[in-house]
Scaffold this motif. Sequence first.
Motif, PDB file in Angstrom:
ATOM      1  N   PRO A  69       0.797  -1.230   0.000  1.00 43.81           N
ATOM      2  CA  PRO A  69       0.000   0.000   0.000  1.00 43.81           C
ATOM      3  C   PRO A  69       0.833   1.286   0.000  1.00 43.81           C
ATOM      4  N   ASN A  94      14.327   8.907   4.894  1.00 48.64           N
ATOM      5  CA  ASN A  94      14.253   8.353   6.223  1.00 48.64           C
ATOM      6  C   ASN A  94      15.324   7.330   6.518  1.00 48.64           C
ATOM      7  N   PRO A 151       7.940  11.987  -2.013  1.00 46.07           N
ATOM      8  CA  PRO A 151       8.901  13.091  -2.190  1.00 46.07           C
ATOM      9  C   PRO A 151      10.016  12.763  -3.196  1.00 46.07           C
ATOM     10  N   VAL A 185       1.482  14.618  -0.372  1.00 43.25           N
ATOM     11  CA  VAL A 185       1.605  13.248  -0.871  1.00 43.25           C
ATOM     12  C   VAL A 185       0.284  12.514  -0.674  1.00 43.25           C
ATOM     13  N   THR A 217      -6.931   5.046   8.675  1.00 45.88           N
ATOM     14  CA  THR A 217      -6.303   5.581   7.478  1.00 45.88           C
ATOM     15  C   THR A 217      -7.189   6.636   6.806  1.00 45.88           C
ATOM     16  N   ARG A 242       0.240  17.552  12.877  1.00 49.93           N
ATOM     17  CA  ARG A 242       0.611  18.954  13.085  1.00 49.93           C
ATOM     18  C   ARG A 242      -0.096  19.528  14.314  1.00 49.93           C
ATOM     19  N   SER A 258      -1.059   0.670   6.176  1.00 53.60           N
ATOM     20  CA  SER A 258      -1.734   1.942   5.957  1.00 53.60           C
ATOM     21  C   SER A 258      -1.033   2.742   4.865  1.00 53.60           C
ATOM     22  N   PRO A 259      -1.793   3.182   3.843  1.00 52.67           N
ATOM     23  CA  PRO A 259      -1.172   4.008   2.796  1.00 52.67           C
ATOM     24  C   PRO A 259      -0.727   5.375   3.336  1.00 52.67           C
ATOM     25  N   ARG A 283       1.440   5.995   5.319  1.00 51.55           N
ATOM     26  CA  ARG A 283       2.882   6.056   5.577  1.00 51.55           C
ATOM     27  C   ARG A 283       3.580   7.032   4.637  1.00 51.55           C
ATOM     28  N   ASP A 284       3.196   7.010   3.355  1.00 53.94           N
ATOM     29  CA  ASP A 284       3.879   7.888   2.394  1.00 53.94           C
ATOM     30  C   ASP A 284       3.590   9.356   2.689  1.00 53.94           C
ATOM     31  N   THR A 285       2.379   9.631   3.146  1.00 48.19           N
ATOM     32  CA  THR A 285       2.020  10.999   3.514  1.00 48.19           C
ATOM     33  C   THR A 285       2.866  11.455   4.699  1.00 48.19           C
ATOM     34  N   GLU A 322       5.799  10.354   5.524  1.00 50.38           N
ATOM     35  CA  GLU A 322       7.204  10.508   5.138  1.00 50.38           C
ATOM     36  C   GLU A 322       7.447  11.851   4.463  1.00 50.38           C
ATOM     37  N   ASP A 323       6.415  12.372   3.834  1.00 48.45           N
ATOM     38  CA  ASP A 323       6.565  13.647   3.139  1.00 48.45           C
ATOM     39  C   ASP A 323       6.629  14.818   4.111  1.00 48.45           C
ATOM     40  N   ARG A 344       8.579  15.289   6.326  1.00 51.32           N
ATOM     41  CA  ARG A 344       9.987  15.612   6.512  1.00 51.32           C
ATOM     42  C   ARG A 344      10.468  16.638   5.489  1.00 51.32           C
ATOM     43  N   ARG A 345       9.854  16.564   4.277  1.00 49.11           N
ATOM     44  CA  ARG A 345      10.256  17.456   3.190  1.00 49.11           C
ATOM     45  C   ARG A 345       9.865  18.901   3.483  1.00 49.11           C
ATOM     46  N   VAL A 385      10.309  11.111  11.663  1.00 50.81           N
ATOM     47  CA  VAL A 385      11.291  10.305  10.944  1.00 50.81           C
ATOM     48  C   VAL A 385      10.989   8.849  11.232  1.00 50.81           C
ATOM     49  N   VAL A 386      11.128   8.006  10.223  1.00 48.62           N
ATOM     50  CA  VAL A 386      10.852   6.594  10.456  1.00 48.62           C
ATOM     51  C   VAL A 386      11.791   6.099  11.556  1.00 48.62           C
ATOM     52  N   TYR A 399       7.041   6.178  13.582  1.00 48.74           N
ATOM     53  CA  TYR A 399       7.753   7.411  13.256  1.00 48.74           C
ATOM     54  C   TYR A 399       7.989   8.180  14.544  1.00 48.74           C
TER      55      TYR A 399
END
Lengths: 405, 192
Positions: free
Chosen positions: A43, A76, A144, A171, B35, B44, B57-58, B60-62, B64-65, B67-68, B77-78, B100
């Motif tokens: 996923p 990460n 990213p 994202v 999710t 936040r 859970s999808p 995760r990618d959100t 990770e972003d 950090r950007r 951070v993971v 995280y």
Amino acid sequence: MALEKTRLRLGIVPLCDCAPIVVARERGFFAEQGLDVEIAREPSWANIRDKVLVGALDGAQMLAPMPFATTLGLGNVHQPIVTAFGLNIGGNAITVSNALFDRMMEADPDAMAERPLTARALKAVIERDRAAGAQPMTFAMVYPFSSHHYELRGWMAAAGIDPDRDVRLVVVPPPQMVANLSAGNIEGYCVGEPWNAMASSLGLGRVLITSQELWGGRVEKVLGVAEGWADAHPETHKALIRALLLASRWTDQPENRAEVARIVAQPPYVNAPQDVVRATLEQPGALIFSAHAANFPWRSQALWFLVQMRRWGQLPATVDMRRAVDRVFRSDLYRLAALELDIAVPLIDAKTEGDHRTPWTLAEATRPIAMGPDAFFDGGRFDPAEAETLANHYARSPLSAALRA
Amino acid sequence: MTLRVILVDDEPERAKLVKEALEAGGFEVVAAFGTGAGVSRRVRDLAPDVIIVDIDSPDRDTLEDMRRVTFEQRRPVVMFAQDGGADIIRAAVAAGVSAYVVDGLKPERVKPVVDVAIARFAQFQEMRVELDKAKTTLAERKLVEKAKGILMKRRNCGEDEAYRSMRRMAMDQKLRLVDIANKVIEAAELLG
């Protein structure tokens, strides 16, 4: 030579460009090479990365910039991932909501008539919003460290839109793009197919520009494996590449595309309506799996990704880009596998990108290879010899134009 | 100060298990949700120290972003990315959990939270495997009974003999008893 391992688990993400991996399993190309492969639908890209790094997956479909992010410790994780195989060229697009499309048409109809479509009309809408004191619009991409991120930013920047200031970038996982667009959470996105075709077939959004128009000929997804895995399983890695080379060739045939659509649209894979997947796969030139040396990991294209990372503040200036490229994009391993099948391979690792508006022939190969157009949407070109110069130029002013041909 | 934890999990029973265990361990679970519930906004707003996420859970990618985006003060951070920590990540992946932590937080402060999460996720997984096993055994037993009944009627034999002949077939064909039972049932359906 004996395979070090024959039972493998490969990860995919629900996108059309998982096709070569899925086809290799379903049509017996893995079995032909003595491999018993199980496919795991993941996923998130984060899962793909973590599972490959801890060995829960032997390899996976990955965004081409991802192995660089992990190898260089940009995101990460700081562990090496390599690739010796490109899964496809193309397949991304930028889509906006109907409401935004209408506003763009109204704001600058002339710009909207140009092809490839520029973001000038979007800039006009953004300026109107700013004058009215409205909040910046939100656009989504998938990760990213993705070509989608750089495509979206590059397209906006070429029209003078500052992607860090004039819009909000978030994202969203690919299968959730359409729902988020429809709910009004985002105004537009850049994602791989079938999630653009899906929005337009449901009448929820309009496709503005595809990766074919943004920069044709660019590698999109790759087969990523942990560097340690590649070192420990050289024969298995080669067998995997041989199976994928043959599966990609089969997948690329126009007469097989309907069957490819039937296979990948199924719930364990992309899980989308078959007719939408089929329409995407049958659109000429949109997704290339084998032709035009699609499976060759061009180091010049990897270098372009790293330059984009510099441009948008993801990569420190201290990183030796060429060393990273040679470590991660294993064109040497690709050649070993392809030559065993007598498939023509490029004899160079890098080329100037963006020089061709029409089909051309790559002469620096074991046999000449027919190549497709590789022009950038803004007429720019990328000479790998000038990568550092361009990276420094962009790092000072990210919105400035690319070097001209 | 106690660590503030957010839990992202679509499995309410598991979320409850993990939440109770964390609270018993003296940590504060500031929110638990599924999710797609706007993870970046809630991270936040609630400013947690640790985010425990179902690995499927999808979102995760959100995460990770986050950090950007440089203006975020508390960037997640993971877990233990700073010092590798391959073993704990392996255990986490096996249990189906990812974590995280806020950039800069000392790994030894966070480890107890992650350990509790991994333990509970693993426990839940085991429970589910046991439950599935129990369910299949029951279903298989029903099939074997049905096949036995068919054989008894067709061959006009007793229960023991019917069972024995199925066992023999299973051994000869190197199949499980339930596979033979399925064959018998299929054949019976075909023959009407």
